[in-house]
Design a protein around this motif. Sequence first.
Motif, PDB file in Angstrom:
ATOM      1  N   THR A 102       0.844  -1.193   0.000  1.00 17.92           N
ATOM      2  CA  THR A 102       0.000   0.000   0.000  1.00 17.92           C
ATOM      3  C   THR A 102       0.884   1.249   0.000  1.00 17.92           C
ATOM      4  O   THR A 102       2.031   1.188   0.436  1.00 17.92           O
ATOM      5  CB  THR A 102      -0.934   0.033   1.222  1.00 17.92           C
ATOM      6  OG1 THR A 102      -0.128   0.095   2.385  1.00 17.92           O
ATOM      7  CG2 THR A 102      -1.828  -1.174   1.254  1.00 17.92           C
ATOM      8  N   HIS A 121       1.072   3.872   1.773  1.00 14.24           N
ATOM      9  CA  HIS A 121       1.358   4.634   2.990  1.00 14.24           C
ATOM     10  C   HIS A 121       2.146   3.770   3.959  1.00 14.24           C
ATOM     11  O   HIS A 121       2.099   2.542   3.881  1.00 14.24           O
ATOM     12  CB  HIS A 121       0.075   5.171   3.642  1.00 14.24           C
ATOM     13  CG  HIS A 121      -0.970   4.136   3.820  1.00 14.24           C
ATOM     14  ND1 HIS A 121      -0.941   3.213   4.819  1.00 14.24           N
ATOM     15  CD2 HIS A 121      -2.068   3.873   3.090  1.00 14.24           C
ATOM     16  CE1 HIS A 121      -1.983   2.428   4.712  1.00 14.24           C
ATOM     17  NE2 HIS A 121      -2.680   2.788   3.670  1.00 14.24           N
ATOM     18  N   CYS A 157      -8.916  -0.960  -0.914  1.00 12.56           N
ATOM     19  CA  CYS A 157      -8.297  -1.595   0.231  1.00 12.56           C
ATOM     20  C   CYS A 157      -9.366  -1.882   1.280  1.00 12.56           C
ATOM     21  O   CYS A 157     -10.101  -0.974   1.667  1.00 12.56           O
ATOM     22  CB  CYS A 157      -7.243  -0.682   0.830  1.00 12.56           C
ATOM     23  SG  CYS A 157      -6.715  -1.251   2.443  1.00 12.56           S
TER      24      CYS A 157
HETATM   25  S1  FES Z   1      -3.797  -0.748   4.366  1.00 13.47           S
HETATM   26 FE1  FES Z   1      -3.191   0.926   3.114  1.00 13.47          FE
HETATM   27  S2  FES Z   1      -4.433   0.868   1.398  1.00 13.47           S
HETATM   28 FE2  FES Z   1      -4.995  -0.812   2.585  1.00 13.47          FE
END
Ligand code: FES
Length: 114
Positions: A51, A53, A71
């Motif tokens: 992901t 971040h 997500c």
């Molecule tokens: S945990 Fe970051 S987009 Fe799903």
Amino acid sequence: MPTITTKTTVVPLGPIEQFPAGFGREVLAAGCRIAVFRTTDGGLYALENRTPHPKGGTLAEAIVSGHFIYCPIRDLKISLETGLVQAPDKGEVWKFEIRETKDGNVELALAIAL
Ligand code: FES
């Protein structure tokens, strides 16, 4: 600034049947974790399986809807075509070239630094 030389390597990923439509699946290619998604209209996409971040997890288990993934943890919407996170959120994940061959196999193109 130093010049980085790359070489594109084609990595076979197996038969298309191993990539069910509407789902994602993680593959390992040249040491990289890649999330491969097949859309219900036959599209095939490959993104880095991370992901965008710092505290996030992986993307392979994201929900596929059209040409986007969602997500399940943070509800980020990411374009399979560009790797861009959709507004109001921000971010981007790497996208890789992927294709289905005429004989029904999946191939990934990776640019590797020499
Ligand atoms: S945990 Fe970051 S987009 Fe799903």
